[in-house]
Design an enzyme around this catalytic site. Structure first.
Site, mmCIF file in Angstrom:
data_model
loop_
_atom_site.group_PDB
_atom_site.id
_atom_site.type_symbol
_atom_site.label_atom_id
_atom_site.label_comp_id
_atom_site.label_asym_id
_atom_site.label_seq_id
_atom_site.Cartn_x
_atom_site.Cartn_y
_atom_site.Cartn_z
ATOM 1 N N TYR A 9 0.836 -1.214 0.000
ATOM 2 C CA TYR A 9 0.000 0.000 0.000
ATOM 3 C C TYR A 9 0.870 1.263 0.000
ATOM 4 C CZ TYR A 9 -3.716 3.153 1.674
ATOM 5 O OH TYR A 9 -4.626 4.174 1.823
ATOM 6 N N LYS A 11 1.114 4.222 -2.847
ATOM 7 C CA LYS A 11 0.808 5.625 -2.568
ATOM 8 C C LYS A 11 2.030 6.518 -2.789
ATOM 9 C CE LYS A 11 -3.534 5.043 -1.481
ATOM 10 N NZ LYS A 11 -4.587 5.558 -2.366
HETATM 11 P P1 NDP Z 1 -13.510 2.624 1.077
HETATM 12 O O1 NDP Z 1 -13.049 1.220 1.255
HETATM 13 O O2 NDP Z 1 -14.491 3.213 2.030
HETATM 14 O O3 NDP Z 1 -14.097 2.817 -0.415
HETATM 15 C C1 NDP Z 1 -13.329 2.384 -1.505
HETATM 16 C C2 NDP Z 1 -13.958 2.871 -2.781
HETATM 17 O O4 NDP Z 1 -13.113 2.473 -3.878
HETATM 18 C C3 NDP Z 1 -15.329 2.275 -3.027
HETATM 19 O O5 NDP Z 1 -16.118 3.252 -3.666
HETATM 20 C C4 NDP Z 1 -15.021 1.108 -3.986
HETATM 21 O O6 NDP Z 1 -16.107 0.788 -4.870
HETATM 22 C C5 NDP Z 1 -13.888 1.717 -4.794
HETATM 23 N N1 NDP Z 1 -13.031 0.746 -5.465
HETATM 24 C C6 NDP Z 1 -12.276 -0.241 -4.891
HETATM 25 N N2 NDP Z 1 -11.629 -0.931 -5.852
HETATM 26 C C7 NDP Z 1 -11.985 -0.384 -7.040
HETATM 27 C C8 NDP Z 1 -11.674 -0.668 -8.396
HETATM 28 N N3 NDP Z 1 -10.837 -1.663 -8.738
HETATM 29 N N4 NDP Z 1 -12.248 0.092 -9.373
HETATM 30 C C9 NDP Z 1 -13.090 1.103 -9.051
HETATM 31 N N5 NDP Z 1 -13.435 1.417 -7.786
HETATM 32 C C10 NDP Z 1 -12.886 0.676 -6.798
HETATM 33 O O7 NDP Z 1 -12.160 3.489 1.023
HETATM 34 P P2 NDP Z 1 -11.823 4.937 1.629
HETATM 35 O O8 NDP Z 1 -12.891 5.886 1.312
HETATM 36 O O9 NDP Z 1 -11.358 4.764 3.010
HETATM 37 O O10 NDP Z 1 -10.520 5.282 0.761
HETATM 38 C C11 NDP Z 1 -10.578 6.082 -0.411
HETATM 39 C C12 NDP Z 1 -9.147 6.427 -0.806
HETATM 40 O O11 NDP Z 1 -8.507 7.118 0.258
HETATM 41 C C13 NDP Z 1 -8.280 5.214 -1.121
HETATM 42 O O12 NDP Z 1 -7.407 5.522 -2.184
HETATM 43 C C14 NDP Z 1 -7.491 5.021 0.158
HETATM 44 O O13 NDP Z 1 -6.279 4.368 -0.068
HETATM 45 C C15 NDP Z 1 -7.301 6.468 0.588
HETATM 46 N N6 NDP Z 1 -7.008 6.645 1.998
HETATM 47 C C16 NDP Z 1 -7.915 6.285 2.972
HETATM 48 C C17 NDP Z 1 -7.611 6.474 4.291
HETATM 49 C C18 NDP Z 1 -8.549 6.126 5.399
HETATM 50 O O14 NDP Z 1 -8.149 6.255 6.569
HETATM 51 N N7 NDP Z 1 -9.773 5.726 5.135
HETATM 52 C C19 NDP Z 1 -6.320 7.040 4.703
HETATM 53 C C20 NDP Z 1 -5.468 7.393 3.624
HETATM 54 C C21 NDP Z 1 -5.796 7.188 2.330
HETATM 55 P P3 NDP Z 1 -17.284 -0.279 -4.436
HETATM 56 O O15 NDP Z 1 -18.204 0.479 -3.507
HETATM 57 O O16 NDP Z 1 -17.954 -0.629 -5.719
HETATM 58 O O17 NDP Z 1 -16.599 -1.420 -3.761
#
Ligand code: NDP
Length: 244
Positions: A152, A156
């Site tokens: 991861y 990033k």
């Molecule tokens: P969630 O797990 O809550 O949501 C993930 C989202 O990404 C969902 O909408 C999912 O779609 C979508 N997704 C996953 N795989 C794919 C794919 N192959 N193609 C298209 N869409 C995809 O994640 P977060 O909101 O927590 O995270 C969002 C971003 O922020 C990520 O990049 C994460 O790495 C980053 N981030 C998050 C942190 C945190 O603390 N939460 C901290 C730092 C960074 P579906 O609903 O259809 O599954």
């Protein structure tokens, strides 16, 4: 100005908050998802009922053909993408000695290759119109590293190097490329960590709590705006002081 915006992974968590925030500000929004069509439709409905315009578009953003089809669909319905928010991301945590090749490949594909594919697909029309915004969601893991997250953190950190390079390539064409790097934000992703880890994470911030998706969305909105035209190649950390 109403700029057509594509939010990858806009169905849940941070992406959902970004879609709703920009939707409420008048940006027409394409809400991408990969498996949860119902969640994406809910986001679309919430934007429409607040007076905005939105559509849902399914695609696995790590797949080149799916990305091409997604851009075609969005362009036909809303017009060329002017603001791209590369938000879709996953974790497959584990210590390196136990990390399978599949966990490495999948995280790099979904978190990093997707940024290459979507940015490339968005860029042609952005360059043509001499205006564009690409904002990718990184992570403090990509800056500081994190045990159990070699895949991861590498993905990033890759997003940061990619964004700085692309910023240099396209700055003269009116396209800015930036990264928002959240710390611990309360979403499905952090819920998987369990209560003890969430408490420890809260304590390691300066503000003493997890962030909200809305607090990340406001940083994205700032970088997506016309006013942010002189900010490019930057990493805006939104972590409540975690990395201090
Ligand atoms: P969630 O797990 O809550 O949501 C993930 C989202 O990404 C969902 O909408 C999912 O779609 C979508 N997704 C996953 N795989 C794919 C794919 N192959 N193609 C298209 N869409 C995809 O994640 P977060 O909101 O927590 O995270 C969002 C971003 O922020 C990520 O990049 C994460 O790495 C980053 N981030 C998050 C942190 C945190 O603390 N939460 C901290 C730092 C960074 P579906 O609903 O259809 O599954």
């Amino acid at each position: 100005m109403a700029r057509v915006t594509l939010v990858t992974g806009g169905s849940r968590g941070i992406g959902r908050a970004v879609a709703q925030r920009l939707g409420a500000s008048g940006y027409p929004i394409a809400v991408n998802y990969t498996s949860r069509a119902d969640a994406a439709e809910e986001v679309v409905e919430s934007i429409r009922s607040a007076g905005g315009s939105a559509m849902a578009v399914g695609a696995d953003v790590s797949q080149v053909d799916a990305v091409a089809a997604m851009f075609e669909t969005v362009e036909a319905e809303l017009g060329p993408v002017e603001v791209l928010v590369n938000n879709a991301g996953i974790t497959r945590d584990g210590l390196l000695l136990r990390m399978g090749e599949d966990d490495w490949d999948r995280v790099i594909s979904v978190n990093l290759k997707s940024v290459y594919l979507c940015s490339k697909a968005a860029l042609r029309s952005m360059i043509r119109s001499r205006w564009g915004r690409i904002v990718s969601i990184g992570s403090v893991s990509g800056l500081s590293g994190n045990p159990g997250q070699a895949n991861y953190a590498a993905s990033k950190a890759g997003v940061i190097g990619f964004s700085k390079s692309l910023a240099k390539e396209v700055g003269s064409r009116g396209v800015t490329v930036n990264v928002v790097a959240p710390g611990f934000i309360a979403t499905d992703m952090t819920e998987e960590l369990g209560e003890a880890a969430v408490n420890a994470a809260s304590e390691s911030t300066s503000v003493g709590r997890l962030g909200t998706p809305g607090e990340v969305a406001s940083a994205v909105e700032y970088l997506a705006a016309d006013d942010a035209s002189y900010i490019t190649g930057q990493v805006l950390v939104v972590d409540g002081g975690l990395a201090l």
